[in-house]
Design a protein around this motif. Structure first.
Motif, PDB file in Angstrom:
ATOM      1  N   ASP A 399       0.805  -1.222   0.000  1.00  0.00           N
ATOM      2  CA  ASP A 399       0.000   0.000   0.000  1.00  0.00           C
ATOM      3  C   ASP A 399       0.840   1.275   0.000  1.00  0.00           C
ATOM      4  O   ASP A 399       0.328   2.356   0.340  1.00  0.00           O
ATOM      5  CB  ASP A 399      -0.974   0.032   1.188  1.00  0.00           C
ATOM      6  N   ASN A 400       2.112   1.176  -0.353  1.00  0.00           N
ATOM      7  CA  ASN A 400       2.901   2.388  -0.562  1.00  0.00           C
ATOM      8  C   ASN A 400       2.476   3.037  -1.875  1.00  0.00           C
ATOM      9  O   ASN A 400       2.213   2.349  -2.867  1.00  0.00           O
ATOM     10  CB  ASN A 400       4.392   2.067  -0.606  1.00  0.00           C
ATOM     11  N   LEU A 401       2.435   4.340  -1.881  1.00  0.00           N
ATOM     12  CA  LEU A 401       2.004   5.092  -3.055  1.00  0.00           C
ATOM     13  C   LEU A 401       3.224   5.743  -3.711  1.00  0.00           C
ATOM     14  O   LEU A 401       4.037   6.383  -3.033  1.00  0.00           O
ATOM     15  CB  LEU A 401       0.998   6.168  -2.650  1.00  0.00           C
ATOM     16  N   TYR A 402       3.338   5.576  -5.033  1.00  0.00           N
ATOM     17  CA  TYR A 402       4.480   6.121  -5.770  1.00  0.00           C
ATOM     18  C   TYR A 402       3.987   7.115  -6.813  1.00  0.00           C
ATOM     19  O   TYR A 402       2.947   6.906  -7.456  1.00  0.00           O
ATOM     20  CB  TYR A 402       5.261   5.008  -6.471  1.00  0.00           C
ATOM     21  N   THR A 403       4.752   8.163  -6.972  1.00  0.00           N
ATOM     22  CA  THR A 403       4.455   9.141  -8.014  1.00  0.00           C
ATOM     23  C   THR A 403       5.739   9.879  -8.376  1.00  0.00           C
ATOM     24  O   THR A 403       6.736   9.828  -7.640  1.00  0.00           O
ATOM     25  CB  THR A 403       3.379  10.137  -7.551  1.00  0.00           C
ATOM     26  N   GLY A 404       5.721  10.547  -9.511  1.00  0.00           N
ATOM     27  CA  GLY A 404       6.885  11.312  -9.946  1.00  0.00           C
ATOM     28  C   GLY A 404       6.650  12.802  -9.802  1.00  0.00           C
ATOM     29  O   GLY A 404       5.545  13.251  -9.468  1.00  0.00           O
ATOM     30  N   SER A 405       7.686  13.575 -10.059  1.00  0.00           N
ATOM     31  CA  SER A 405       7.575  15.030 -10.011  1.00  0.00           C
ATOM     32  C   SER A 405       8.329  15.619 -11.195  1.00  0.00           C
ATOM     33  O   SER A 405       9.159  14.952 -11.814  1.00  0.00           O
ATOM     34  CB  SER A 405       8.142  15.585  -8.703  1.00  0.00           C
ATOM     35  N   ARG A 406       8.043  16.862 -11.474  1.00  0.00           N
ATOM     36  CA  ARG A 406       8.696  17.509 -12.607  1.00  0.00           C
ATOM     37  C   ARG A 406      10.184  17.730 -12.376  1.00  0.00           C
ATOM     38  O   ARG A 406      10.916  18.083 -13.304  1.00  0.00           O
ATOM     39  CB  ARG A 406       8.022  18.845 -12.901  1.00  0.00           C
ATOM     40  N   HIS A 407      10.643  17.528 -11.149  1.00  0.00           N
ATOM     41  CA  HIS A 407      12.063  17.676 -10.842  1.00  0.00           C
ATOM     42  C   HIS A 407      12.836  16.382 -11.071  1.00  0.00           C
ATOM     43  O   HIS A 407      14.041  16.329 -10.816  1.00  0.00           O
ATOM     44  CB  HIS A 407      12.243  18.130  -9.393  1.00  0.00           C
ATOM     45  N   GLY A 408      12.147  15.337 -11.534  1.00  0.00           N
ATOM     46  CA  GLY A 408      12.823  14.082 -11.824  1.00  0.00           C
ATOM     47  C   GLY A 408      12.904  13.130 -10.658  1.00  0.00           C
ATOM     48  O   GLY A 408      13.634  12.133 -10.724  1.00  0.00           O
ATOM     49  N   ASP A 409      12.166  13.401  -9.571  1.00  0.00           N
ATOM     50  CA  ASP A 409      12.189  12.527  -8.396  1.00  0.00           C
ATOM     51  C   ASP A 409      11.037  11.527  -8.446  1.00  0.00           C
ATOM     52  O   ASP A 409       9.953  11.827  -8.959  1.00  0.00           O
ATOM     53  CB  ASP A 409      12.069  13.346  -7.106  1.00  0.00           C
ATOM     54  N   ILE A 410      11.287  10.339  -7.878  1.00  0.00           N
ATOM     55  CA  ILE A 410      10.232   9.360  -7.633  1.00  0.00           C
ATOM     56  C   ILE A 410       9.976   9.353  -6.134  1.00  0.00           C
ATOM     57  O   ILE A 410      10.857   9.001  -5.342  1.00  0.00           O
ATOM     58  CB  ILE A 410      10.629   7.954  -8.118  1.00  0.00           C
ATOM     59  N   ALA A 411       8.779   9.783  -5.752  1.00  0.00           N
ATOM     60  CA  ALA A 411       8.435   9.910  -4.335  1.00  0.00           C
ATOM     61  C   ALA A 411       7.618   8.705  -3.886  1.00  0.00           C
ATOM     62  O   ALA A 411       6.772   8.190  -4.629  1.00  0.00           O
ATOM     63  CB  ALA A 411       7.651  11.198  -4.094  1.00  0.00           C
ATOM     64  N   ARG A 412       7.890   8.252  -2.658  1.00  0.00           N
ATOM     65  CA  ARG A 412       7.131   7.154  -2.056  1.00  0.00           C
ATOM     66  C   ARG A 412       6.401   7.701  -0.832  1.00  0.00           C
ATOM     67  O   ARG A 412       7.023   8.201   0.106  1.00  0.00           O
ATOM     68  CB  ARG A 412       8.064   6.012  -1.664  1.00  0.00           C
ATOM     69  N   TRP A 413       5.061   7.591  -0.873  1.00  0.00           N
ATOM     70  CA  TRP A 413       4.219   8.063   0.222  1.00  0.00           C
ATOM     71  C   TRP A 413       3.776   6.866   1.052  1.00  0.00           C
ATOM     72  O   TRP A 413       3.324   5.859   0.520  1.00  0.00           O
ATOM     73  CB  TRP A 413       3.005   8.816  -0.337  1.00  0.00           C
ATOM     74  N   LEU A 414       3.912   7.008   2.366  1.00  0.00           N
ATOM     75  CA  LEU A 414       3.752   5.871   3.269  1.00  0.00           C
ATOM     76  C   LEU A 414       2.361   5.850   3.890  1.00  0.00           C
ATOM     77  O   LEU A 414       1.819   6.897   4.287  1.00  0.00           O
ATOM     78  CB  LEU A 414       4.811   5.941   4.369  1.00  0.00           C
ATOM     79  N   PRO A 415       1.753   4.634   3.964  1.00  0.00           N
ATOM     80  CA  PRO A 415       0.442   4.507   4.606  1.00  0.00           C
ATOM     81  C   PRO A 415       0.588   4.657   6.130  1.00  0.00           C
ATOM     82  O   PRO A 415       1.706   4.614   6.655  1.00  0.00           O
ATOM     83  CB  PRO A 415       0.010   3.092   4.203  1.00  0.00           C
ATOM     84  N   PRO A 416      -0.494   4.861   6.870  1.00  0.00           N
ATOM     85  CA  PRO A 416      -1.880   4.800   6.366  1.00  0.00           C
ATOM     86  C   PRO A 416      -2.432   6.145   5.901  1.00  0.00           C
ATOM     87  O   PRO A 416      -3.385   6.200   5.137  1.00  0.00           O
ATOM     88  CB  PRO A 416      -2.657   4.309   7.584  1.00  0.00           C
ATOM     89  N   ASP A 417      -1.830   7.268   6.361  1.00  0.00           N
ATOM     90  CA  ASP A 417      -2.429   8.564   6.038  1.00  0.00           C
ATOM     91  C   ASP A 417      -1.737   9.254   4.864  1.00  0.00           C
ATOM     92  O   ASP A 417      -2.188  10.289   4.393  1.00  0.00           O
ATOM     93  CB  ASP A 417      -2.392   9.486   7.262  1.00  0.00           C
ATOM     94  N   TYR A 418      -0.602   8.699   4.410  1.00  0.00           N
ATOM     95  CA  TYR A 418       0.139   9.219   3.253  1.00  0.00           C
ATOM     96  C   TYR A 418       0.561  10.680   3.435  1.00  0.00           C
ATOM     97  O   TYR A 418       0.587  11.461   2.487  1.00  0.00           O
ATOM     98  CB  TYR A 418      -0.687   9.061   1.971  1.00  0.00           C
ATOM     99  N   GLN A 419       0.894  11.015   4.660  1.00  0.00           N
ATOM    100  CA  GLN A 419       1.439  12.336   4.933  1.00  0.00           C
ATOM    101  C   GLN A 419       2.962  12.300   5.034  1.00  0.00           C
ATOM    102  O   GLN A 419       3.620  13.319   4.882  1.00  0.00           O
ATOM    103  CB  GLN A 419       0.846  12.892   6.237  1.00  0.00           C
TER     104      GLN A 419
END
Length: 601
Positions: A399-419
């Motif tokens: 349930d980790n959430l992954y997304t990219g950014s315009r700066h070229g980073d791949i960010a991983r957002w951690l459950p449960p609240d994804y803050q």
């Protein structure tokens, strides 16, 4: 109604048939600059060939090759100076002094070929050093300086030549090597021609592949910027003039070995011919632009024209008049082309297609799936004020959430609240579509870079950045410009979309203006590591996802406002069908929902 339909058809066919975008693609090619002197040379050959006696005979071509060996060296030397932002009008006088030095040493003094060559090159290098000192270090104007040295060097020739003219004519060199350079052949090619060809290749390598060549072009393009970049501008200019006069001196030595004598007007007017050849060959008078190949084409053009004048019994003043007119025309084209090329490119590169927008689907309340609703009213927001340019999201099995950014980073957002979040990896570029494979690796389309893979420990690996080039494509479409979205087939094969092959990420909106079939779908096989294009001429293919049948994939064509299906396996393999036409907007990402159906924002 019929008149409206007829006019609409005319507009549609105009945008379909007139190749504005093809002209734009041609103008982006580097060889366009070489096409102008090549076309001029071809017109000269086919225009004068039928009228000049013995134009295509081997004897004529052999004599032309020997003359080119001498004249080509002068043009190469002048090319070096002009690419550095200067000009050398003294090449004719330096040539005369070099011929005189060669004949005095070889015919009168009886030197060996090596000694005579060294002495001749020393004379040429000394003349170039004087020009380089005055222009590079004293910072005098190149045009006026070399005009003055033209007079000085010619005066020296006219002072010395009468003292040795009789001895030069009545004596011959005893050096077999000296005679060999001017008259011998290796196979069908004259020795002097092979020497010049080897030097031309060397000059090309130096100008295009070495630091000195880059410095020379930088100085010619913008001296102040070159100085600020740490380039020794004065030395670069000085060395350019020395190289020029040294090549001219070698030309004089080859001329002396071929003719064995000299007249009082040797080298007179040679600067006009050499300057015409260089400018006609596309060497910019402003500096910083030009190639050896174009200079050679200009030299061949002038030689053919001059020899044709002699064969047709056209007088010297008439020939000079024609060369002068050609020089004026070449300068005019050079100035206008440099000034207006980018304007012309901007006006034709973006070539809109005629695309009729679909009739909108009714969105009134109660009108079905397209009716407005407030289902997103209570959604949560992740990364507000932190993320910039997030394009796609994906969850892993934890349930980790992954997304990219315009700066070229791949960010991983951690459950449960994804803050809470962390940077998994820095790729660069603009990460867009993402998909997890069976090994848990994150596969990512990166605009401007291609297809990449990121392991959960942050290791980044490029999978592919090239595909097979289209046979009929003018631009090189093998390099990926805007890899957009991807999905993975059951056998591990990755299918991904490239939205456009004509525009970079920062110019994606230009593709919207065109609405042409500039996109494609590409297949990457991780087992063989082979990449190939499977579907072309798509209208900005964006989102892509596997269908439930595991034999096809769905993809969104944004500017065409439709969802289509491509069968990569099964009985319909290779077929494409439109699934949903006439969407009320531009579809973007497309993903399969948890119930096996597909949805797209």
């Amino acid at each position: 109604m019929s008149e409206m339909s007829f006019s609409t058809d005319i507009v549609r066919w105009r945008y379909k048939l007139l190749p504005d975008h093809v002209i734009g693609e041609v103008l982006t090619k580097k060889w366009v600059d070489s096409a102008i002197p090549f076309l001029a040379l071809a017109l000269l050959v086919f225009g004068l060939g039928p009228f000049v006696p013995h134009f295509f005979e081997w004897t004529t071509l052999g004599n032309l090759a020997r003359q080119f060996a001498e004249f080509g060296l002068i043009v190469l030397g002048l090319t070096i100076v002009m690419m550095s932002g200067g000009i050398d009008l003294s090449v004719g006088s330096v040539f005369a002094l070099s011929v005189l030095m060669s004949l005095i040493g070889m015919n009168v003094e009886g030197w060996s070929a090596g000694t005579g060559l060294i002495a001749t090159l020393a004379v040429g290098a000394s003349c170039g050093a004087l020009n380089g000192l005055l222009v590079g270090y004293v910072r005098m104007r190149a045009f006026l300086t070399t005009l003055v040295t033209l007079i000085i060097f010619r005066s020296l020739f006219e002072i010395v030549f009468p003292e040795f003219s009789t001895a030069i004519v009545t004596n011959m060199s005893d050096s077999a090597a000296f005679e060999y350079l001017g008259t011998a052949n290796i196979g069908l090619a004259p020795v002097s021609f092979l020497i010049t060809a080897a030097i031309a290749i060397g000059v090309h390598v130096v100008l295009s592949r070495t630091r000195y060549g880059w410095h020379l072009l930088a100085v010619g393009g913008a001296r102040r910027s070159a100085y600020n970049a740490g380039i020794n501008v004065r030395w670069t200019i000085f060395s350019a003039y020395v190289c020029c006069s040294t090549l001219v001196a070698l030309s004089g030595f080859l001329f002396a070995s071929r003719i064995g004598s000299a007249a009082s007007d040797v080298g007179a007017g040679l600067e006009l011919q050499a300057l015409t050849a260089t400018v006609l060959g596309g060497i910019s008078l402003g500096g910083g632009r030009g190639t050896v190949s174009k200079a050679i084409m200009g030299a061949v053009f002038v030689l053919l024209l001059s020899n044709s004048f002699l064969a047709l019994a056209i007088s010297g003043p008439g020939a000079d008049l024609v060369l002068g007119l050609i020089l004026v025309a070449a300068v005019f084209l050079d100035v206008r082309w440099v000034k207006n090329r980018h304007k012309l490119l901007r006006s034709v590169y973006i070539s809109p297609a005629y695309a009729r927008m679909p009739d909108p689907i009714p969105t009134d309340l109660g009108a079905g799936a397209m009716a407005p609703n407030d289902r997103l009213r209570d959604v949560g927001v992740i990364g507000l004020g932190i993320l910039e340019g997030a394009e796609d999201v994906i969850f892993d099995r934890h349930d980790n959430l992954y997304t990219g950014s315009r700066h070229g980073d791949i960010a991983r957002w951690l459950p449960p609240d994804y803050q809470r979040w962390e940077v998994l990896a820095h790729i660069g570029g603009s990460p867009l579509g993402m998909a997890l494979d069976r090994q848990g690796h994150l596969n990512i389309c990166v605009a401007g870079m291609g297809l990449y893979q990121v392991e959960m420990n942050g290791t980044v690996r490029r999978l592919t950045a090239e595909t097979n080039r289209s046979l009929l494509s003018i631009i090189d479409d093998s390099n990926m410009k805007l890899a957009d979205d991807l999905d993975i087939a059951p056998d591990g094969t990755i299918y991904f979309s490239e939205a456009t092959t004509r525009f970079e990420m920062h110019d994606w909106y230009s593709d919207a203006l065109e609405s042409r079939g500039n996109g494609r779908i590409i297949r990457y096989d991780p087992k063989t590591r082979r990449t190939r294009t499977v579907l072309k001429n798509l209208v900005f293919p964006n989102g892509i996802c596997m269908s439930y049948d595991n034999e096809s994939l769905l993809f969104a064509e944004s500017w065409a406002c439709r969802i289509s299906r491509y069968y990569f396996d099964g009985p319909k393999k290779g077929e494409v069908e439109v699934v949903i036409p006439n969407l009320p907007g531009y579809p973007d990402n497309i993903n399969r929902a948890s119930d096996g159906c597909s949805g797209w924002p």
